[in-house]
Motif scaffolding. Sequence first.
Motif: not given
Length: 290
Positions: A121-131
């Motif tokens: 989830c930390t990576a998601i916040a960085n790379y695709c925050p609107h997914a």
Amino acid sequence: MQGPSKTFVNLIAYHTTRTRRLHSQSARWRSWVQPLALLMKLDPLVSSLSLYDIANTPGVAADVSHINSPAQVEGYAGEEQLGKALEGSDVVIIPAGVPRKPGMTRDDLFNINAGIVKSLCTAIANYCPHALVNMISNPVNSTVPIAAEVFKKAGTYDEKKLFGVTTLDVVRAKTFYAAKANVNVPVIGGHAGVTILPLFSQATPKSNNLSDEEIKALTKRTQDGGTEVVEAKAGKGSATLSMAVTELPFFASKVRLGKNGADEVLGLGPLLKPELKASIEKGIQFANRS
Ligand code: LMR
């Protein structure tokens, strides 16, 4: 639901990085995430499918890519490729972590899966925050709150875009209720034991023939559906093929989905389950520990 013109979907199966367990983890990926990869490849709304694991994903991606549907498939392996795998994704599905063995509860998976979910989830916040983020990793009752806390800290949290995937409970309730797919049974609450609440009284079409005893038995069977599969597989994994507060911050309910996530939550009245509350608090505390 009308799909976006371009859909990236990330299927993430992220296991331990410990080399000793790498082989068995990857073998498990092949057996329990592949049906999901296959389903996503067949979905006409998906234009690009991104598969991620610590190893072996390119081979699976090559295999799935031969299915004659429009989605372009890429396989990414290793933590250094996680960012690339996630970048630009509109939808992220997280079946990461380890499954239960007979005798275990979903909560027994917390110690291994919580950390995996937190770093993803930390990576998601960085790379695709609107997914739109779909959480399958158990214990779902705690991993969804973990994701929410990580996103809140990163300033990317949108409650309309974070989902705990509990459709499995709805599928089971329907099957056990009438053994036919065109019956609708809402299942609300959470996704563990008594927090799974099938509302057979709201099933459509309605059956007036069910006694209280029969409803009780159907409810129990739905709540124990996951355990039934874990025991039948005798240590070889959990379900892969049949893939739910008013006062509580997370509660499975029927929602109307739109392009930007949950457009409407279809209310079901005030309910409170202490078990679900405890799992939510456990996830929140874990996420905020460091
Ligand atoms: C299920 O309900 O099948 C999944 O949550 C997996 C499990 O451990 O039961």
